[in-house]
Write a protein that holds these residues in place. Structure first.
Motif, PDB file in Angstrom:
ATOM      1  N   GLN A  30       0.832  -1.200   0.000  1.00 57.19           N
ATOM      2  CA  GLN A  30       0.000   0.000   0.000  1.00 57.19           C
ATOM      3  C   GLN A  30       0.870   1.255   0.000  1.00 57.19           C
ATOM      4  N   THR A  31       1.957   1.241   0.734  1.00 55.12           N
ATOM      5  CA  THR A  31       2.871   2.384   0.756  1.00 55.12           C
ATOM      6  C   THR A  31       3.490   2.618  -0.618  1.00 55.12           C
ATOM      7  N   ILE A  32       3.888   1.520  -1.281  1.00 52.23           N
ATOM      8  CA  ILE A  32       4.469   1.638  -2.626  1.00 52.23           C
ATOM      9  C   ILE A  32       3.466   2.271  -3.589  1.00 52.23           C
ATOM     10  N   LEU A  33       2.221   1.835  -3.538  1.00 54.38           N
ATOM     11  CA  LEU A  33       1.202   2.383  -4.423  1.00 54.38           C
ATOM     12  C   LEU A  33       0.882   3.835  -4.078  1.00 54.38           C
ATOM     13  N   ASP A  34       0.878   4.179  -2.781  1.00 50.59           N
ATOM     14  CA  ASP A  34       0.668   5.575  -2.381  1.00 50.59           C
ATOM     15  C   ASP A  34       1.731   6.477  -3.025  1.00 50.59           C
ATOM     16  N   GLU A  35       2.977   6.045  -2.989  1.00 44.45           N
ATOM     17  CA  GLU A  35       4.066   6.837  -3.567  1.00 44.45           C
ATOM     18  C   GLU A  35       3.926   6.938  -5.082  1.00 44.45           C
ATOM     19  N   GLN A  41       0.343  12.477  -9.579  1.00 44.05           N
ATOM     20  CA  GLN A  41      -0.376  13.728  -9.373  1.00 44.05           C
ATOM     21  C   GLN A  41       0.419  14.931  -9.853  1.00 44.05           C
ATOM     22  N   SER A  42       1.735  14.784  -9.958  1.00 47.93           N
ATOM     23  CA  SER A  42       2.552  15.919 -10.386  1.00 47.93           C
ATOM     24  C   SER A  42       2.503  16.144 -11.890  1.00 47.93           C
ATOM     25  N   GLY A 182      10.551   2.190  -6.492  1.00 49.69           N
ATOM     26  CA  GLY A 182      10.250   3.587  -6.738  1.00 49.69           C
ATOM     27  C   GLY A 182      10.270   3.976  -8.201  1.00 49.69           C
ATOM     28  N   MET A 183      10.246   3.006  -9.117  1.00 50.70           N
ATOM     29  CA  MET A 183      10.340   3.259 -10.557  1.00 50.70           C
ATOM     30  C   MET A 183      11.564   4.110 -10.894  1.00 50.70           C
ATOM     31  N   SER A 223       9.991  12.674 -11.196  1.00 46.01           N
ATOM     32  CA  SER A 223       9.447  11.425 -11.729  1.00 46.01           C
ATOM     33  C   SER A 223       9.164  11.448 -13.222  1.00 46.01           C
ATOM     34  N   TRP A 224       9.387  12.577 -13.906  1.00 46.38           N
ATOM     35  CA  TRP A 224       9.011  12.649 -15.317  1.00 46.38           C
ATOM     36  C   TRP A 224      10.197  12.874 -16.240  1.00 46.38           C
ATOM     37  N   LEU A 225      11.411  12.718 -15.755  1.00 49.53           N
ATOM     38  CA  LEU A 225      12.577  12.818 -16.630  1.00 49.53           C
ATOM     39  C   LEU A 225      13.417  11.558 -16.492  1.00 49.53           C
TER      40      LEU A 225
END
Length: 470
Positions: A30-35, A41-42, A182-183, A223-225
C-alpha cells in the motif's frame, strides 16, 4: 520431544507467523502504491479523481479513477474543453510472502482498465465482459517488480466533435515491464499488431509495432525525466485521404520504419540523439526511400529541461491555450519563453546530423548545426548579443533535376514549365559564377555558415545583392 511433535510445533509457529508477515507485506505494498500515485499527481495532464483502498489481512482491493483533459474541435473549428476522459484501474492484490500460495513474492496484483462514459460504453459493445487492458504485476520484497500487460483486439466508433464519427481500431498489445523500487529505472519490451483511426476525411493505419527501452531517472525527486534508450520499429504506416473529403488525393505510405533515441547523461546534463529512418517513403506514386532524419540535442540542463517539458504538456492540455494557438500559431511561444531562455543559458547545441532521401532525380542530403557559445543569463533578452554568439552551419546536396521539378511543379502548361526551368538555370548559373555553389554530377552543393554575425555561403561572405547580379 519426538519427531512428530517437533514438526507440529514448527507448523504451528509458521501458521501463527504467516498472518503477521501477510499484514506487513500488505502495508508495504500500500505504501508503494501511495508513492506511485503521488508521483502521478505531479503530471499536468492527469488528475486522480477518486481512489479507494480496502486492505484485508491476506488481500486488498484498489480502485483508482483518473481524468485526462480532452480538448475537442467544435463545429466552427474552435478548440474547446471537452468531457475529460475518465478511466479506472481496478486491482486485486494478494499479499505475500506466498501470494495466493502460487509464488514467493511481496505481492501479486491483477489490474483491469475500465473506461467510463461513452468510450467505455462503445468498448463494452465490442468486448463484452473483457477488459480493454489487463496487467499482472509481481512485486519483489525490495519494492521492485515485473508487469505483464495484455490487451485484446477491438474496434469502436465515437463522435469526432465536428458531427462525424471517429473509428478507432486496435489489434492488441503484449508488453513486459521490469522496474526497480520507486520506478527509479525500468526496462520494457512489447509488440502491437495494428492500430487505426478513421474519420470522414482520412484513414491512418499502422501495423507490426515493436518497442523496447531501458531507462532510469536522472533525478531521484523528479518522476518525469528519464534517461537511457528507447527504440520502436513499425512494419507499415499509411495515410489515405477519402474520396470527396478534405484530404481527397492524399496517399502516403511508410514501410520498415525505425525510431531510435539514446539519451545518456553527464551529471545534471543530458544529450539526446534521435535516429528516424524508413526504407519506403511513398508519396502518391513516387518512392523517396530510403529516407533518414537524424538529429542531436547536446548539453541540455536537466532541471530546466523538465520545466520546459512540463510547460509544453500543460499547454497541450489547456483548451484555452490551444484555441489561442489556432488563431495565432505564435501564441505558443509566450508561455514557453521563460523556460526556453533558461535552457539556452546552459550552452545547448542542436544539430541535424542527417536528412536524406531518394528521388527519381537522385539522392538529396542535408546536415546542420546550431549552438550559442558562452551566453550569459543577462544576455538572453538582448537579440544583438544572441546573434553575436550564434553559430550555425549547413551542408546541402540536392539533385538539380529535383530543383527543376519543384520549380515547374505549379506550372499550368509546358511553356510555363520551360520558363520556370530557364529562370532556375539562370539563377543557379549566376550563383555558381559568384562561387556560392558548385554543380557536379547533376548535383547542386553548397555550405552556409553563420558565425560572429557574419553569414558565409560556400566559404564566401554572402551579399544578398548578388542574387540580382549587382
Amino acid at each position: 520431544m519426538n519427531r512428530p511433535t517437533k514438526i507440529a510445533a514448527v507448523l504451528a509457529a509458521i501458521a501463527l507467523a504467516y498472518p503477521v508477515a501477510a499484514w506487513f507485506t500488505g502495508q508495504r505494498i500500500q505504501t508503494i502504491l501511495d508513492e506511485q500515485y503521488a508521483d502521478m499527481q505531479s503530471h499536468p495532464t492527469l488528475k486522480i479523481a477518486e481512489r479507494s483502498y480496502e486492505r484485508g489481512l491476506f488481500s486488498s482491493t484498489e480502485k483508482v479513477t483518473l481524468e485526462m483533459a480532452m480538448p475537442v474541435a467544435a463545429e466552427d473549428g474552435a478548440v474547446q474543453a471537452g468531457e475529460p476522459l475518465r478511466m479506472a484501474f481496478v486491482s486485486r492484490i494478494q499479499h505475500g510472502p506466498l501470494p495466493g500460495f502460487r509464488t514467493l513474492a511481496a505481492a501479486t496484483m491483477d489490474s483491469e482498465l475500465v473506461l467510463e462514459g461513452e468510450p467505455g460504453a462503445k468498448l463494452r459493445e465490442t468486448l463484452g465482459d473483457k477488459a480493454p487492458l489487463t496487467a499482472r504485476t509481481v512485486f519483489r520484497f525490495d519494492g521492485g517488480g515485473r508487469s505483464a500487460i495484455d490487451s485484446p483486439a477491438f474496434e469502436f466508433g465515437m463522435p469526432d466533435g465536428s458531427g462525424g464519427e471517429l473509428r478507432v481500431g486496435f489489434g492488441g498489445v503484449d508488453a513486459d515491464v521490469e522496474f526497480k523500487p520507486g520506478m527509479r529505472s525500468y526496462t520494457m519490451k512489447g509488440t502491437a499488431e495494428s492500430m487505426s483511426m478513421e474519420d470522414p476525411n482520412m484513414r491512418i493505419s499502422l501495423s507490426g509495432l515493436a518497442f523496447d527501452g531501458d531507462q532510469r531517472r536522472l533525478f531521484d525527486d523528479e518522476s518525469w525525466l528519464y534517461v537511457g534508450r528507447q527504440r520502436a520499429t513499425v512494419a507499415t504506416m499509411s495515410v489515405e485521404g477519402k474520396e470527396g473529403g478534405e484530404l481527397d488525393g492524399t496517399d502516403f505510405r511508410l514501410e520498415r520504419l525505425s525510431y531510435d533515441i539514446d539519451a545518456p547523461s553527464d551529471g545534471e546534463y543530458v544529450d539526446i540523439t534521435a535516429l528516424l529512418g524508413t526504407e519506403v517513403l511513398r508519396v502518391a506514386d513516387v518512392d523517396y526511400g530510403p529516407a533518414h532524419y537524424d538529429f542531436s540535442l547536446k548539453h541540455l540542463h536537466g532541471r530546466t529541461l523538465v520545466a520546459l517539458y512540463r510547460k509544453l504538456i500543460e499547454i497541450g492540455s489547456d483548451p484555452e491555450q490551444l484555441a489561442r494557438q489556432a488563431e495565432d500559431p505564435t501564441a505558443v511561444f509566450a508561455p514557453l519563453a521563460e523556460p526556453a531562455m533558461a535552457l539556452l543559458g546552459h550552452d545547448p547545441a542542436f544539430s541535424i546530423d542527417r536528412i536524406s532521401f531518394a528521388s527519381p532525380h537522385g539522392r538529396a542530403d542535408l546536415s546542420a548545426q546550431v549552438s550559442l557559445d558562452g551566453i550569459q543569463p543577462d544576455e538572453l533578452g538582448n537579440p544583438l548579443m544572441l546573434m553575436a554568439k550564434l553559430r550555425a552551419a549547413a551542408d546541402i546536396s540536392v539533385p538539380q533535376g529535383l530543383l527543376q521539378a519543384l520549380a515547374g511543379g505549379q506550372a499550368g502548361s509546358a511553356e510555363e514549365a520551360a520558363f520556370a526551368a530557364a529562370q532556375l538555370e539562370a539563377q543557379l548559373g549566376l550563383l555558381e559564377a559568384q562561387g556560392y555553389l558548385q554543380r557536379s554530377d547533376a548535383l547542386v552543393k553548397t555550405r552556409a555558415a553563420f558565425q560572429q554575425g557574419q553569414l558565409t555561403v560556400n566559404g564566401k561572405p554572402f551579399n544578398p545583392l548578388a542574387l540580382s547580379g549587382r
